[in-house]
Enzyme design. Structure first.
Site, PDB file in Angstrom:
ATOM      1  CG  HIS A   1      -2.183  -0.806   0.980  1.00 29.19           C
ATOM      2  ND1 HIS A   1      -2.230  -2.167   1.189  1.00 29.19           N
ATOM      3  CD2 HIS A   1      -3.426  -0.453   0.551  1.00 29.19           C
ATOM      4  CE1 HIS A   1      -3.445  -2.608   0.905  1.00 29.19           C
ATOM      5  NE2 HIS A   1      -4.190  -1.601   0.509  1.00 29.19           N
ATOM      6  N   GLY A   2       2.039   1.212   0.486  1.00 30.56           N
ATOM      7  CA  GLY A   2       2.843   2.418   0.465  1.00 30.56           C
ATOM      8  C   GLY A   2       4.176   2.255   1.158  1.00 30.56           C
TER       9      GLY A   2
END
Length: 461
Positions: free
Chosen positions: A320-321
């Site tokens: 996700h990041g």
């Protein structure tokens, strides 16, 4: 270019549809491939090279895997090489600066950052492309010999930048043999309209409340305000992402493709296990099929299963990041899922249904705090505000104002999050449905014409 923009709705989409349906069937994939490249290049023309490199790489390695009389060792080297190249591209553009920052902090060095912008959708199309090469290696899919068809699979604009993640073996047949019908097209328009309304009318509206609260000082925030804020974020991210998935599925239907569902009313879940069967289904199934099961799944004892769950959720968070809060968010859910698999689910089954639901919602909301803030200090301070440990009142006049100005919106959001029974009288209600979807589309357009707040949360992934 985003789906919820006037440019897309009134210029790009009508143009592509007209070009697609006026073209002979044999070149329709070419039309989709070229227009998808235009769609992607609209915002980041230089980064189209990255996507094409990934496409050419996996197409070539797929052909190599299809060669007869390859030894098992050579096949392993081919698939490993493809995966390394894909992950290297993803890691360089998404995680290089994160690694440099942590090395500098740990060793006191001063290595300069790359400061490269993240290519839109790279996490999605990389996973899709990898699914192809793994499926060919396993023998669950045949190598695609038509480069245009394969390029269409990777670049197809409905699901290019935000999913759902489409595994190759689910649409391989549709790439060269699909039927576009009036019924499918109408269903696609209906589904797109629902998604547009969810994104524009619901996610954007409640996102304004979260934007206001999240930019306030959590040390001075009343407890109820903090809870209102994170509930608003929970609704925003759900209707934002699920709305975009609905639009993608609807667009796919307009062009004859059937994509798998990506959400199934996640906020009615009665456990975290149940929640992750309903939220971002395409990502969960990707990690289960291509990471969890190859690691051994649950076939090699409880200790190995726990290890596999932690690895999967560490990777899920990192996907996700490039930030520690996403890693903590992934591990947070990984630990809860381990507890539930070990003994938690048995205990939950002994409790009333509303207690199970409340348990799941509270843990989900705490997880969204980890997801929403990328600074550890902000996470801790916001959680303190939610717990009433910041020595502030339970509510104040501003809390009351937030509540009564958004009460109707919260009610609509709750109703829209609940399952609905499908009517068996669809034909009798078709005119009512047509009017209803027309109203939703008109209201969405009216919002977009005057909109100054139209974010899309998953663009950063």
């Amino acid at each position: 270019m985003v789906f919820s923009s006037l440019l897309f709705l009134f210029l790009f989409l009508p143009g592509v549809l007209a070009l697609y349906y006026c073209s002979p069937r044999r070149i329709r994939n070419l039309i989709l491939f070229l227009t998808s490249l235009i769609f992607y290049a609209w915002g980041e023309p230089i980064y189209i090279i990255i996507m094409l490199v990934s496409t050419v790489t996996d197409y070539s390695f797929g052909l190599l895997l299809d060669r007869p009389k390859l030894t098992p060792l050579k096949r392993k080297w081919i698939v490993a090489s493809s995966i390394v190249i894909n992950l290297a591209l993803l890691s360089y553009f998404k995680y290089a600066d994160f690694l440099i920052q942590n090395v500098n902090a740990l060793l006191g060095t001063n290595i300069p950052l790359t400061e490269l912008p993240l290519p839109i959708g790279i996490s999605f199309y990389t996973f899709q492309s990898m699914s192809y090469i793994i499926d060919v290696y396993r023998g669950t899919a045949k190598a695609q010999r038509n480069w245009i068809d394969f390029g269409t699979f990777v670049a197809l604009f409905p699901q290019l930048v935000a999913g759902p993640i489409v595994k190759y073996n689910t649409i391989a047949e549709q790439l060269h043999k699909r039927s576009e019908t009036i019924q499918m097209f109408a269903e696609g328009v209906r589904r797109f309209t629902i998604g547009l309304a969810k994104k524009v009318l619901l996610a954007n509206s409640i996102g304004l409340l979260w934007h206001t609260i999240s930019n306030s000082n959590p040390d001075l925030m009343p407890t109820l305000t903090a809870w209102l804020g994170i509930i608003a974020f929970a609704f925003q991210i759900y209707f934002d992402f699920s709305g975009y998935s609905d639009m993608a599925i609807g667009l796919g239907l307009m062009f004859g493709f059937r994509f798998n569902e990506n959400f199934n009313k996640p906020y009615v879940a009665q456990s975290i296990t149940d929640f992750w069967r309903r939220w971002h289904i395409s990502l969960s199934s990707w990690f289960r099929e291509y990471v969890y099961i190859p690691l051994g799944g649950n076939r090699r004892g409880l200790a190995i299963q726990m290890r596999n769950i932690l690895i999967v959720w560490l990777l899920t968070g990192f996907w996700h990041g490039a930030s520690w809060n996403f890693i903590c968010w992934g591990l947070y859910f990984g630990v809860i899922l381990i507890i539930e698999k070990w003994w938690g689910l048995k205990l939950l089954l002994c409790l009333p249904r509303w207690v199970r639901h409340l348990y799941a919602i509270i843990l989900i909301l705490i997880g969204w705090v980890l997801f929403a803030f990328d600074q550890p200090s902000l996470i801790v301070r916001y959680l303190r505000a939610m717990g009433g440990f910041n020595h502030q009142s339970f509510w104040n006049n501003e809390t009351v104002y937030f509540f009564y100005t958004n009460a109707v919106l919260f009610l609509v959001l709750i109703i829209a999050s609940l399952p609905r029974k499908q009517s068996s009288r669809t034909n009798e209600l078709s005119l009512i449905h047509l009017v209803w979807y027309g109203i939703l589309f008109f209201l969405s357009l009216a919002y977009l014409v005057d909109a100054t707040f139209n974010p899309f949360l998953y663009f950063r992934f």
